[in-house]
Every structure is written in structure tokens, then in C-alpha cells.
Design a protein around this motif. Structure first.
Motif, PDB file in Angstrom:
ATOM      1  N   THR A  46      -8.126  -7.657  -7.587  1.00  0.00           N
ATOM      2  CA  THR A  46      -8.293  -8.394  -6.325  1.00  0.00           C
ATOM      3  C   THR A  46      -8.563  -7.432  -5.172  1.00  0.00           C
ATOM      4  OG1 THR A  46      -5.899  -8.345  -5.938  1.00  0.00           O
ATOM      5  CG2 THR A  46      -6.790 -10.274  -7.090  1.00  0.00           C
ATOM      6  N   ARG A  47      -8.582  -6.121  -5.465  1.00  0.00           N
ATOM      7  CA  ARG A  47      -8.911  -5.160  -4.396  1.00  0.00           C
ATOM      8  C   ARG A  47     -10.388  -5.297  -4.029  1.00  0.00           C
ATOM      9  NH1 ARG A  47     -11.815  -0.782  -4.883  1.00  0.00           N
ATOM     10  NH2 ARG A  47     -11.328   0.523  -6.693  1.00  0.00           N
ATOM     11  N   PRO A  48     -10.723  -5.157  -2.724  1.00  0.00           N
ATOM     12  CA  PRO A  48     -12.150  -5.223  -2.362  1.00  0.00           C
ATOM     13  C   PRO A  48     -12.898  -4.012  -2.911  1.00  0.00           C
ATOM     14  CG  PRO A  48     -10.779  -4.829  -0.410  1.00  0.00           C
ATOM     15  CD  PRO A  48      -9.842  -5.006  -1.561  1.00  0.00           C
ATOM     16  N   ASP A  58     -17.650  -1.093 -12.530  1.00  0.00           N
ATOM     17  CA  ASP A  58     -16.422  -0.363 -12.160  1.00  0.00           C
ATOM     18  C   ASP A  58     -15.209  -1.275 -12.320  1.00  0.00           C
ATOM     19  OD1 ASP A  58     -17.634   2.169 -11.129  1.00  0.00           O
ATOM     20  OD2 ASP A  58     -18.685   0.720  -9.877  1.00  0.00           O
ATOM     21  N   TYR A  59     -15.336  -2.471 -11.868  1.00  0.00           N
ATOM     22  CA  TYR A  59     -14.293  -3.505 -11.959  1.00  0.00           C
ATOM     23  C   TYR A  59     -14.982  -4.862 -11.991  1.00  0.00           C
ATOM     24  CZ  TYR A  59     -10.316  -0.515 -10.508  1.00  0.00           C
ATOM     25  OH  TYR A  59      -9.315   0.432 -10.449  1.00  0.00           O
ATOM     26  N   HIS A  60     -14.218  -5.880 -12.392  1.00  0.00           N
ATOM     27  CA  HIS A  60     -14.582  -7.261 -12.082  1.00  0.00           C
ATOM     28  C   HIS A  60     -13.801  -7.601 -10.811  1.00  0.00           C
ATOM     29  CE1 HIS A  60     -16.487  -7.693 -15.972  1.00  0.00           C
ATOM     30  NE2 HIS A  60     -15.406  -7.174 -16.525  1.00  0.00           N
ATOM     31  N   ARG A  86      -3.752  -6.958  -7.186  1.00  0.00           N
ATOM     32  CA  ARG A  86      -3.515  -7.205  -8.621  1.00  0.00           C
ATOM     33  C   ARG A  86      -4.605  -6.528  -9.439  1.00  0.00           C
ATOM     34  NH1 ARG A  86      -1.511 -11.893  -6.047  1.00  0.00           N
ATOM     35  NH2 ARG A  86       0.211 -12.920  -7.148  1.00  0.00           N
ATOM     36  N   TYR A  87      -4.192  -5.943 -10.547  1.00  0.00           N
ATOM     37  CA  TYR A  87      -5.140  -5.294 -11.468  1.00  0.00           C
ATOM     38  C   TYR A  87      -4.767  -5.725 -12.881  1.00  0.00           C
ATOM     39  CZ  TYR A  87      -6.115  -1.810  -7.736  1.00  0.00           C
ATOM     40  OH  TYR A  87      -6.476  -1.173  -6.565  1.00  0.00           O
ATOM     41  N   GLY A  88      -5.773  -6.061 -13.707  1.00  0.00           N
ATOM     42  CA  GLY A  88      -5.447  -6.460 -15.075  1.00  0.00           C
ATOM     43  C   GLY A  88      -6.545  -6.089 -16.059  1.00  0.00           C
ATOM     44  N   ALA A 154      -0.713   5.121   2.250  1.00  0.00           N
ATOM     45  CA  ALA A 154       0.041   4.263   1.323  1.00  0.00           C
ATOM     46  C   ALA A 154       0.004   4.847  -0.093  1.00  0.00           C
ATOM     47  CB  ALA A 154      -0.537   2.858   1.330  1.00  0.00           C
ATOM     48  N   ARG A 155      -1.143   5.371  -0.493  1.00  0.00           N
ATOM     49  CA  ARG A 155      -1.261   5.940  -1.856  1.00  0.00           C
ATOM     50  C   ARG A 155      -0.441   7.224  -1.975  1.00  0.00           C
ATOM     51  NH1 ARG A 155      -6.382   3.948  -5.003  1.00  0.00           N
ATOM     52  NH2 ARG A 155      -6.375   1.831  -4.206  1.00  0.00           N
ATOM     53  N   MET A 156      -0.429   8.043  -0.907  1.00  0.00           N
ATOM     54  CA  MET A 156       0.397   9.258  -0.948  1.00  0.00           C
ATOM     55  C   MET A 156       1.878   8.887  -0.979  1.00  0.00           C
ATOM     56  SD  MET A 156      -1.356  11.968  -1.287  1.00  0.00           S
ATOM     57  CE  MET A 156      -0.051  13.168  -1.058  1.00  0.00           C
TER      58      MET A 156
HETATM   59  N1  LIG Z   1      -1.886  -1.871 -14.643  1.00  0.00           N
HETATM   60  C1  LIG Z   1      -3.174  -1.695 -14.311  1.00  0.00           C
HETATM   61  N2  LIG Z   1      -3.528  -0.734 -13.434  1.00  0.00           N
HETATM   62  C2  LIG Z   1      -4.833  -0.582 -13.150  1.00  0.00           C
HETATM   63  C3  LIG Z   1      -5.818  -1.373 -13.745  1.00  0.00           C
HETATM   64  N3  LIG Z   1      -7.028  -0.994 -13.262  1.00  0.00           N
HETATM   65  C4  LIG Z   1      -6.790   0.027 -12.426  1.00  0.00           C
HETATM   66  N4  LIG Z   1      -5.467   0.281 -12.347  1.00  0.00           N
HETATM   67  C5  LIG Z   1      -4.792   1.310 -11.562  1.00  0.00           C
HETATM   68  O1  LIG Z   1      -4.722   0.913 -10.214  1.00  0.00           O
HETATM   69  C6  LIG Z   1      -4.641   2.088  -9.396  1.00  0.00           C
HETATM   70  C7  LIG Z   1      -5.575   1.969  -8.242  1.00  0.00           C
HETATM   71  O2  LIG Z   1      -6.909   1.937  -8.674  1.00  0.00           O
HETATM   72  P1  LIG Z   1      -8.091   2.038  -7.597  1.00  0.00           P
HETATM   73  O3  LIG Z   1      -9.366   1.855  -8.381  1.00  0.00           O
HETATM   74  O4  LIG Z   1      -7.849   0.980  -6.581  1.00  0.00           O
HETATM   75  O5  LIG Z   1      -7.997   3.420  -6.988  1.00  0.00           O
HETATM   76  C8  LIG Z   1      -4.963   3.285 -10.309  1.00  0.00           C
HETATM   77  O6  LIG Z   1      -3.730   3.906 -10.636  1.00  0.00           O
HETATM   78  C9  LIG Z   1      -5.540   2.635 -11.520  1.00  0.00           C
HETATM   79  O7  LIG Z   1      -5.306   3.395 -12.686  1.00  0.00           O
HETATM   80  C10 LIG Z   1      -5.418  -2.387 -14.677  1.00  0.00           C
HETATM   81  O8  LIG Z   1      -6.218  -3.131 -15.251  1.00  0.00           O
HETATM   82  N5  LIG Z   1      -4.099  -2.504 -14.916  1.00  0.00           N
END
Ligand SMILES: Nc1nc2c(ncn2[C@@H]2O[C@H](COP(=O)(O)O)[C@@H](O)[C@H]2O)c(=O)[nH]1
Ligand SMILES: Nc1ncnc2c1ncn2[C@@H]1O[C@H](COP(=O)(O)OP(=O)(O)OP(=O)(O)O)[C@@H](O)[C@H]1O
Length: 220
Positions: A46-48, A58-60, A86-88, A154-156
Motif C-alpha cells: 500500500t506504499r506509494p 517492483d511491486y503491485h 502493508r506489504y505482502g 522514520a526508517r533510521m
Molecule cells: N513482510 C514483508 N515485508 C516486505 C515485503 N515487501 C517488502 N518488504 C519490506 O518492507 C520494507 C520496506 O520496503 P520499501 O520497498 O518500502 O523500502 C523492506 O524491509 C522490505 O524488505 C513483503 O511482501 N512482506
């Protein structure tokens, strides 16, 4: 010349995790460019999109409602909240790749690595990538020029937490020199592919070798 022998083997589910910016994507791209037998699991998020990122490659990129529906329908092998999005991992592509005899590369966080391991156990190989220093990690995030100061902060802030999961991985590498680190990752994949338990036809092959000896002494 003798005929070459081909044995089928179980596919490797190869996971790369790290704090954001340590170099997973860079190493993944090198692996995918060098090795036609491994393909990327393309996550839904859901990240832009960042500038230059391509939907479906790269992503869906999906909205929250679509992501929730996919999760409710059991379409994910694993999913997690990461950095407020959300990432999946869509299950279907992974199954298709494994059925086609490919290994699958996952760029996912520690929560995803844990869930995948629960699903697929010893087929999963988990590699954690550390930055040489936290200063260098921040330098890399800035040098990438894809994220705002707020996102980088935020990432750091989250990096120490991510790193604290290093001991849930089979291999831990320090990405100081990217080519050296890629070489280590490629060596891990080569060795994991050769593991005895992945060679499906090995039992029959060894048995046939033994049986082909007319007066073999097979007593122990
Ligand atoms: N649990 C999951 N984590 C995921 C997935 N796809 C990516 N990621 C992780 O999210 C962060 C941030 O990614 P970014 O592309 O926004 O920098 C990174 O740690 C990825 O490894 C997933 O499907 N599931
Ligand atoms: N060993 C290295 N030395 C210097 N720069 C590097 C090295 N490895 C990667 N980089 C650079 O660091 C930046 C971040 O790398 P990359 O995008 O691969 O990280 P990532 O772990 O995939 O991050 P994210 O989790 O946010 O997707 C990129 O600009 C990349 O070119």
C-alpha cells in the motif's frame, strides 16, 4: 562421452532482509541479472510508488481496501505492517515459480521471514544483510534520493529494531563492498542448491548406482 545427469530438486525460497537502505534491492538485482534460475517474488504494497518504480515489476501497488481483501481471501503467503504501510507476498506467483522449477527470491522484513519459515520450513534460506555502520546506512538512504527527510528519519529510527532480529537468520552478511557481498550471497545460494535434502532424485540415483555393480557388497 557419458550422458550428463540431471536430478530434479526442491526450489529454494531465498530471503534477504535488512534495515532499510542496507542494500537488499541492489543485491537482489545483481542476483536476478546473473542467474536465470531464480526469480523475484513481487510483493503487493500500500506504499506509494517511488520515482522510477514500475507497477507489477517492483511491486503491485494497491490501495488499503484491495490489500485487505487479498489478505482476507488468503492470497498472501505472509504479510506485515512495515513503516506504516502493508506489504505482502502473493502466494500464486511463488507457487507458479516453484512449479516451473525456479528458486524464488524474497526481499521482505523479519516478520515476513518468520511467517514464511512457518509455512515452508527448511525450503527457506534466510540471509540478513547488515550495513557496516549506522552512519553509512543513513548516507545510503540519503544518497538513494527516493525518500523525504521524514521517511528517512522514520526508517533510521526503526533500523535498530530491524537489526535486533539478525539472529533469526541462517546467514548474516555485512554489506561493505557491494560486489563482495553479492559474491557471498551467490555462494550461499549455490551451496544451498546442492544440499542433499533438496536433490529429489538422489535416493534413486544412488540406489541405481549401487545396483548396477554386479557383485556389490552392500553389507554395512
Ligand atoms: N513482510 C514483508 N515485508 C516486505 C515485503 N515487501 C517488502 N518488504 C519490506 O518492507 C520494507 C520496506 O520496503 P520499501 O520497498 O518500502 O523500502 C523492506 O524491509 C522490505 O524488505 C513483503 O511482501 N512482506
Ligand atoms: N555496498 C554498498 N556501498 C555503497 N552504497 C551501496 C552499497 N549497497 C547498496 N548501496 C546503495 O545504497 C542505497 C540503498 O540500497 P538499496 O535500495 O539496495 O537498499 P534496501 O535494503 O533495498 O532498502 P529498502 O529496504 O528501503 O528497500 C542505494 O542507493 C544503493 O545503490
Amino acid at each position: 562421452m557419458a550422458e550428463s545427469v540431471h536430478l530434479d530438486r526442491r526450489g529454494v525460497l531465498f530471503v534477504l532482509s535488512s534495515p532499510s537502505g542496507a542494500g537488499k534491492t541492489t543485491i537482489s538485482r545483481k542476483m536476478l541479472a546473473a542467474d536465470p534460475d531464480i526469480a523475484l517474488s513481487i510483493s503487493a504494497t500500500t506504499r506509494p510508488p517511488r520515482p522510477g518504480e514500475v507497477d507489477g515489476k517492483d511491486y503491485h501497488f494497491v490501495d488499503v481496501a484491495s490489500f485487505k481483501k487479498m489478505a482476507a481471501d488468503g492470497e498472501f503467503l505472509e504479510w506485515a505492517h512495515v513503516f506504516g504501510h502493508r506489504y505482502g507476498t502473493p502466494r500464486a506467483r511463488v507457487e507458479e515459480l516453484l512449479d516451473a522449477g525456479k528458486d524464488v527470491l524474497f526481499d521482505i522484513d523479519w516478520q515476513g521471514a518468520q511467517q514464511l519459515y512457518q509455512e515452508a520450513g527448511p525450503d527457506v534460506v534466510r540471509v540478513f544483510v547488515l550495513p557496516p555502520t549506522m552512519e553509512e546506512l543513513e548516507r545510503r538512504l540519503r544518497a538513494r534520493k527516493t525518500d523525504s527527510d521524514e521517511v528517512i528519519a522514520a526508517r533510521m529510527a526503526r533500523a535498530a529494531n530491524e537489526i535486533s532480529h539478525w539472529d533469526g537468520y541462517d546467514y548474516v552478511l555485512i554489506n561493505d563492498d557491494v560486489d563482495a557481498c553479492y559474491g557471498e550471497v551467490a555462494a550461499i545460494l549455490r551451496a544451498e542448491r546442492l544440499k542433499r535434502r533438496r536433490q529429489i532424485g538422489l535416493i534413486g540415483f544412488a540406489r541405481d548406482l549401487i545396483r548396477s555393480v554386479p557383485d556389490a557388497d552392500t553389507t554395512i
